[in-house]
Every structure is written in structure tokens, then in C-alpha cells.
Design a protein around this motif. Structure first.
Motif, short mmCIF file in Angstrom:
data_model
loop_
_atom_site.label_atom_id
_atom_site.label_comp_id
_atom_site.label_asym_id
_atom_site.label_seq_id
_atom_site.Cartn_x
_atom_site.Cartn_y
_atom_site.Cartn_z
N ALA A 67 0.84 -1.21 0.00
CA ALA A 67 0.00 0.00 0.00
C ALA A 67 0.87 1.25 0.00
N LEU A 68 1.96 1.22 0.76
CA LEU A 68 2.87 2.36 0.78
C LEU A 68 3.55 2.55 -0.57
N LEU A 69 3.95 1.45 -1.20
CA LEU A 69 4.58 1.54 -2.52
C LEU A 69 3.61 2.07 -3.56
N HIS A 70 2.35 1.66 -3.48
CA HIS A 70 1.34 2.18 -4.40
C HIS A 70 1.17 3.69 -4.20
N CYS A 71 1.23 4.15 -2.95
CA CYS A 71 1.17 5.60 -2.70
C CYS A 71 2.36 6.30 -3.35
N GLY A 72 3.54 5.72 -3.19
CA GLY A 72 4.73 6.30 -3.80
C GLY A 72 4.60 6.38 -5.30
N TYR A 73 4.07 5.31 -5.90
CA TYR A 73 3.83 5.29 -7.35
C TYR A 73 2.89 6.41 -7.76
N GLN A 74 1.79 6.55 -7.03
CA GLN A 74 0.78 7.54 -7.38
C GLN A 74 1.33 8.96 -7.27
N LEU A 75 2.10 9.23 -6.23
CA LEU A 75 2.65 10.57 -6.03
C LEU A 75 3.74 10.88 -7.06
N PHE A 76 4.57 9.89 -7.36
CA PHE A 76 5.61 10.10 -8.37
C PHE A 76 4.97 10.27 -9.76
N LEU A 77 3.89 9.55 -10.02
CA LEU A 77 3.22 9.67 -11.31
C LEU A 77 2.69 11.08 -11.52
N GLY A 95 7.00 1.22 -19.71
CA GLY A 95 7.87 0.35 -20.49
C GLY A 95 9.09 -0.10 -19.72
N THR A 96 9.57 0.72 -18.79
CA THR A 96 10.76 0.39 -18.01
C THR A 96 10.46 -0.60 -16.90
N ALA A 97 9.29 -0.51 -16.28
CA ALA A 97 8.96 -1.33 -15.12
C ALA A 97 9.11 -2.84 -15.36
N PRO A 98 8.56 -3.39 -16.47
CA PRO A 98 8.72 -4.83 -16.68
C PRO A 98 10.17 -5.27 -16.83
N LEU A 99 11.01 -4.40 -17.37
CA LEU A 99 12.43 -4.73 -17.50
C LEU A 99 13.08 -4.84 -16.12
N TYR A 148 11.28 11.62 -12.59
CA TYR A 148 10.04 11.16 -11.99
C TYR A 148 9.43 9.99 -12.77
N ALA A 149 9.62 9.96 -14.09
CA ALA A 149 9.12 8.84 -14.88
C ALA A 149 9.85 7.55 -14.50
N LEU A 150 11.17 7.63 -14.37
CA LEU A 150 11.95 6.44 -13.99
C LEU A 150 11.68 6.08 -12.53
N GLY A 151 11.47 7.09 -11.67
CA GLY A 151 11.09 6.81 -10.29
C GLY A 151 9.75 6.08 -10.23
N THR A 152 8.81 6.52 -11.07
CA THR A 152 7.51 5.84 -11.16
C THR A 152 7.69 4.40 -11.59
N ALA A 153 8.59 4.17 -12.54
CA ALA A 153 8.87 2.81 -13.01
C ALA A 153 9.41 1.94 -11.88
N CYS A 154 10.29 2.51 -11.05
CA CYS A 154 10.86 1.77 -9.92
C CYS A 154 9.77 1.40 -8.91
N PHE A 155 8.87 2.35 -8.63
CA PHE A 155 7.77 2.05 -7.72
C PHE A 155 6.85 0.98 -8.32
N THR A 156 6.58 1.08 -9.62
CA THR A 156 5.72 0.10 -10.29
C THR A 156 6.34 -1.29 -10.21
N ALA A 157 7.63 -1.38 -10.51
CA ALA A 157 8.32 -2.67 -10.44
C ALA A 157 8.31 -3.21 -9.01
N SER A 158 8.51 -2.33 -8.04
CA SER A 158 8.57 -2.76 -6.63
C SER A 158 7.22 -3.30 -6.16
N TYR A 159 6.13 -2.56 -6.43
CA TYR A 159 4.85 -3.05 -5.95
C TYR A 159 4.39 -4.27 -6.75
#
Length: 280
Positions: A67-77, A95-99, A148-159
Motif C-alpha cells: 500500500a505504501l509503494l502504491h502511494c509512492g507510485y501515485q505521487l511520483f506519477l 515500459g521500463t517497469a517490466p524490464l 520522476y518517470a523512472l522513479g515511477t517505473a521503480c515504484f511500479t516494479a517494486s509493488y
């Protein structure tokens, strides 16, 4: 490997994802749109909870962390959309997250993809990333937007990884996703209230039924995805989810009658080829 039922379910989830992205155009700013989705998902999840199994107690830390990671994703997005054009930031993040998921799965989880699976992942992610290379107004993405786009990708991959593993620990994908979404909604409401006060919620009622519909499609899309994480390799499911961009292109061209450039059609072909490779 991914059997046919899981394959079709993930494609349905991707279609729902593209659908809510189309419906959410209800005149709200990006922050309000993200908050609306989080609150709608939580509000829809709560009444369904009594009808699904409870996640195991061992899954509680996973649910809280996710839930915290999803919040991070949403805020970075939101920040990515603030500093870069949507048409650039979103494909870069998705596109970066699946990699990242593929790399982490191979190194730390011992779940290296087969050559065919890797080819499919690279084709889909490559097609999605190609969309971010189109210059908005003739300008490349600026550094803040890229950060922020790459940060969003990191949060997406993490959650994605956390949800895939957490749902297995929980023993129920449905119970896991509903409790996680409800907690995410509470956390986002607290964050929004702290950052913006009552003003954060003032415009949300104007979204009306489209906002509720978008929340329902978003919840359904990720519910299916989390279930699929327990049935097939997480990296492959994560990559196949990104075919939502292919559906978004098709919706834009056929339903909304929006112009689609040759570069976008070329990227769509790459994504489609990746889907074909999954089923070869």
C-alpha cells in the motif's frame, strides 16, 4: 509458461486498464484524478471484503508495504505528469517497469525467463518505450520529467514484485488485493488531506459516474493482474499488462477518432509481436 486462461485474463486486464485511462478524462487535474482512482478503488473494495477469504496474518506486512509503494507510485506519477508530457512520461514509466521486474526476478528470485519469454518482454517493453521517444512539441523530455518517470517505473516494479509474492503468502489473491486497495485509499486520503487540506477533495464529486466507472475498471484490472501473478511468472505477466497501451492506441484511433502517428502504429506492431511470441 502461461496457460491460455491466464493469458486471456491478463489481456482482459490490459483492456480494462486502457478503458479506465480513457474514461478518467473528466476534467480533473492529474493529482485529483489519481486521488479519485485510489478512493474509488478503496470504496469499491470494502463492501466486497466479506465475500472473499481473509488473507493470512503472515501477509499483513506485505499488504502494508505494498500500500505504501502504491502511494509512492501515485505521487511520483503526478510529478512525472507535472514535469513532462503525458505521452512521454507514461510510456517511459510503463515500459521500463517490466524490464526492472525481469532483472530482479532473475537475479534475486531465481526466476530467469526463457529465451522466448525474454523476447516477448523485450518486444512489448521496447514498443512501449518507443512511444516515449516522440518529442512533445518538438522537445525531448526534460531531466525532472525523466527522473520522476523512472522513479515511477521503480515504484511500479517494486509493488508488482511485492504484490506477486504477497498474494502467494496471503493464500488468496482476492483477499490480498482488496485489503491492500482499501489501505492504499486510506493512506492517500491522509496524504491528500495533509498536503492540500479539504481542497484536495472539493472537485472529486464532479467526476460522477465516469469516476466510479474508472475506479471499478482500475480495481478489476489490477485484481486480475494480482491473481495472474500467482499463476504465471511475475515478469511475464507484468510485461503482458503493458499491452494496455496497445489497446489505448486502438481506442484512440477507432472510438475517439484521434490521429495516431506512424511511429505509434510502428510501436503498436512491436507490442503486438510480443503478444504473439508469448503464445508461440
Amino acid at each position: 509458461m502461461m496457460d491460455t486462461a491466464v493469458f486471456l485474463a491478463v489481456l482482459a486486464a490490459a483492456l480494462l486498464h486502457a478503458g479506465w485511462n480513457s474514461v478518467i478524462k473528466v476534467g480533473l487535474d492529474r493529482y485529483s484524478s489519481v486521488l479519485l482512482l485510489a478512493l474509488a478503488q478503496g470504496a469499491l473494495a470494502v463492501p466486497i471484503m466479506p465475500f472473499v477469504p481473509l488473507p493470512s496474518a503472515d501477509a499483513i506486512p506485505w499488504i502494508v508495504a505494498a500500500a505504501l509503494l502504491h502511494c509512492g507510485y501515485q505521487l511520483f506519477l503526478v510529478q512525472a505528469y507535472t514535469h513532462a508530457d503525458l505521452s512521454q512520461a507514461y510510456p517511459m514509466a510503463r515500459g521500463t517497469a517490466p524490464l526492472i521486474v525481469t532483472l530482479v526476478s532473475a537475479i534475486w528470485l531465481g526466476a530467469a525467463p526463457t529465451m522466448r519469454e525474454l523476447a516477448a518482454i523485450l518486444a512489448i517493453s521496447g514498443g512501449v518505450l518507443a512511444l516515449s521517444l516522440e518529442r512533445s512539441g518538438g522537445k525531448p523530455m526534460n531531466r525532472k520529467g525523466l527522473f520522476y518517470a523512472l522513479g515511477t517505473a521503480c515504484f511500479t516494479a517494486s509493488y508488482t514484485l511485492l504484490d506477486g509474492l504477497g498474494a502467494r503468502v496471503a493464500g488468496t489473491a482476492s483477499g490480498y488485493i482488496l485489503w491492500m486497495m482499501a489501505l492504499n485509499a486510506v493512506l492517500m486520503a491522509v496524504i491528500a488531506g495533509t498536503m492540500r487540506g479539504r481542497a484536495a477533495f472539493a472537485r472529486l464529486p464532479a467526476a460522477g459516474l465516469p469516476g466510479v466507472a474508472a475506479g471499478a475498471m482500475s480495481l478489476g484490472s489490477y485484481w486480475i493482474a494480482v491473481w495472474a501473478f500467482t499463476q504465471a511468472p511475475i515478469a511475464l505477466v507484468a510485461s503482458l499488462r503493458e499491452t494496455s497501451i496497445l489497446f489505448a492506441i486502438l481506442i484512440a484511433a477507432t472510438v475517439m477518432r484521434e490521429p495516431v502517428s506512424h511511429k505509434r502504429w510502428a510501436a503498436a506492431v512491436f507490442i503486438a509481436l510480443g503478444v504473439v511470441v508469448v503464445r508461440l
